[in-house]
Enzyme design. Sequence first.
Site, short mmCIF file in Angstrom:
data_model
loop_
_atom_site.label_atom_id
_atom_site.label_comp_id
_atom_site.label_asym_id
_atom_site.label_seq_id
_atom_site.Cartn_x
_atom_site.Cartn_y
_atom_site.Cartn_z
N GLU A 104 0.82 -1.21 0.00
CA GLU A 104 0.00 0.00 0.00
C GLU A 104 0.86 1.26 0.00
OE1 GLU A 104 -3.52 0.29 2.23
OE2 GLU A 104 -4.02 -1.83 2.08
N HIS A 149 -5.28 2.25 0.93
CA HIS A 149 -4.52 3.13 0.04
C HIS A 149 -4.48 2.54 -1.36
CE1 HIS A 149 -3.14 3.92 4.11
NE2 HIS A 149 -2.83 5.13 3.72
N LYS A 204 -9.99 5.41 7.12
CA LYS A 204 -9.16 6.25 6.25
C LYS A 204 -9.06 5.65 4.85
CE LYS A 204 -4.39 7.75 5.49
NZ LYS A 204 -2.98 7.52 5.86
#
Length: 257
Positions: A88, A146, A173
């Site tokens: 990531e 991510h 996130k």
Amino acid sequence: MKNLGQLTAIEKDEQRRPLIVTPLVGKDRHQLMTQLDEIVKKKPDVIEWRIDYVTDLHDTEGVLRLTEEIYERSANIPLLFTRRSSREGGENITLTEQEVFDLYEAVVQTGLIWAIDVELSSEQAEIDRVVEFGKVYGVQVLMSYHNFERTPSKQDIVQKLTEAKEQGAHIGKVAVMPTSVEDVLTLMQATQEAAAGLPIPIVTMSMGRLGALSRMMGGACGSAMTFAVGSESSAPGQIPMEELQTVLDVVERVMEE
């Protein structure tokens, strides 16, 4: 500085200004402390220690000593402990996943960190492990996703944040890579939808030069944090903290009028 211990209880319409997070990316004690001293002077809301930059992670006792020293020199700025995996966008490290999560548990047990980052791409057993010892030791769990290649659809971004909540995260996130301004707008629309629909704080950003807009305006869409350079950058598109502060001051003033 906002009361981070109460972050999950902040009402959405009160969270107009995102917390500023600055990365700590030194490879050894000297680099870490030099960066830390520079960062602390700028008074960010959170310091993210990216341990995947550290050269010797096999020395658990050494990492714990560094954690204590960072805590003591950070002027009460909360510490987010993060290993970003190479899958990531993080640095390559020699620890196995088992060893990474053993290190996580050892650090959480010190009581010196505010939150710990665990990637949603981790094995389910490891995610469950972090959630459990987060509960035991009172540490916030931030679950992250991510994508350094593209920007998924709005629905997929919202789904990742929803997955974080369902897995037991205190904070969700998502960071993605845009190839157009439209991608940045997709991320910000997803942020607005997720912030309105989920009971946990969310953190989103579009990376790279195009994505800088999301770092400045993400709070207006509901992102609870934004990342800025305090000493060294940890991701493409981060801008200096001083410049970001100026922009956030303007955005906050306009939204309060």
